[in-house]
Enzyme design. Sequence first.
Site, PDB file in Angstrom:
ATOM      1  N   TYR A   1      20.423  74.524  34.821  1.00 24.59           N
ATOM      2  CA  TYR A   1      18.964  74.629  34.824  1.00 24.59           C
ATOM      3  C   TYR A   1      18.537  75.984  34.247  1.00 24.59           C
ATOM      4  O   TYR A   1      17.650  76.059  33.393  1.00 24.59           O
ATOM      5  CB  TYR A   1      18.429  74.439  36.250  1.00 24.59           C
ATOM      6  CG  TYR A   1      16.988  74.812  36.408  1.00 24.59           C
ATOM      7  CD1 TYR A   1      15.981  74.016  35.854  1.00 24.59           C
ATOM      8  CD2 TYR A   1      16.615  75.960  37.087  1.00 24.59           C
ATOM      9  CE1 TYR A   1      14.643  74.367  35.975  1.00 24.59           C
ATOM     10  CE2 TYR A   1      15.282  76.321  37.218  1.00 24.59           C
ATOM     11  CZ  TYR A   1      14.308  75.524  36.663  1.00 24.59           C
ATOM     12  OH  TYR A   1      12.985  75.865  36.772  1.00 24.59           O
TER      13      TYR A   1
ATOM     14  N   GLU B   1       7.419  72.167  41.866  1.00 26.46           N
ATOM     15  CA  GLU B   1       7.051  73.415  42.537  1.00 26.46           C
ATOM     16  C   GLU B   1       6.253  73.140  43.807  1.00 26.46           C
ATOM     17  O   GLU B   1       6.403  73.858  44.802  1.00 26.46           O
ATOM     18  CB  GLU B   1       6.245  74.329  41.607  1.00 26.46           C
ATOM     19  CG  GLU B   1       6.996  74.848  40.409  1.00 26.46           C
ATOM     20  CD  GLU B   1       8.155  75.778  40.741  1.00 26.46           C
ATOM     21  OE1 GLU B   1       8.277  76.256  41.886  1.00 26.46           O
ATOM     22  OE2 GLU B   1       8.951  76.036  39.829  1.00 26.46           O
TER      23      GLU B   1
ATOM     24  N   TRP C   1      14.789  76.260  45.805  1.00 27.42           N
ATOM     25  CA  TRP C   1      14.687  75.560  44.525  1.00 27.42           C
ATOM     26  C   TRP C   1      15.888  74.639  44.304  1.00 27.42           C
ATOM     27  O   TRP C   1      15.745  73.558  43.755  1.00 27.42           O
ATOM     28  CB  TRP C   1      14.525  76.559  43.387  1.00 27.42           C
ATOM     29  CG  TRP C   1      14.314  75.908  42.058  1.00 27.42           C
ATOM     30  CD1 TRP C   1      15.129  76.001  40.973  1.00 27.42           C
ATOM     31  CD2 TRP C   1      13.244  75.039  41.670  1.00 27.42           C
ATOM     32  NE1 TRP C   1      14.622  75.257  39.929  1.00 27.42           N
ATOM     33  CE2 TRP C   1      13.472  74.650  40.331  1.00 27.42           C
ATOM     34  CE3 TRP C   1      12.126  74.544  42.323  1.00 27.42           C
ATOM     35  CZ2 TRP C   1      12.619  73.796  39.635  1.00 27.42           C
ATOM     36  CZ3 TRP C   1      11.267  73.695  41.621  1.00 27.42           C
ATOM     37  CH2 TRP C   1      11.523  73.335  40.299  1.00 27.42           C
TER      38      TRP C   1
END
Length: 187
Positions: A18, A40, A48
Amino acid sequence: MEVKRCGWCVGDALYEEYHDREWGVPVRDDPTMFEFLILETFQAGLSWITILRKRENFRKAFDDFDYRKIAAYDQSKLDELMQDPGIIRNRLKINAIVANARAFIKVQEEYGSFCDYIWSYVDHKPVKNAISYYKDAPATTALSERISKDLKKKGFKFVGPTVVYAHMQATGMVNDHETDCFRYHQV
């Protein structure tokens, strides 16, 4: 020779991929921008990596992040999402996604595209910060607070300054790669 990456992603293959391919790369298309807004929103209060690991589940549950379809979700779809073990089953966040899809469309109608609207806050150019250690990056800034207030006025939910700043980092509006990270000069 080992590649130097930002410290937050080192040691996890999914995180590294990522980081190497997406994080901080300027997003200029509305569908991808909305995908990151969904992710988000769900990340608020969580890590995350938790969201990244569930990303494909979110994609499937939320109709490939199609904001037009999401804006039309009814109560039965919301109830179905609350039963989906592959996503974060938080009713407030799920409801926020629908509100955000509707607000996203209104912003598009007003500004031509969501990207034109959001990127105008940084003069359509990424802000290049000089972070030497990822933990020194801010969680919020005066700019993320301003954007957050405006998004809330426009009907968006779960878009506090911290969520907005993380969104800005993810979508390349700000470059918070560590200065010795190989991606710092690439994005």
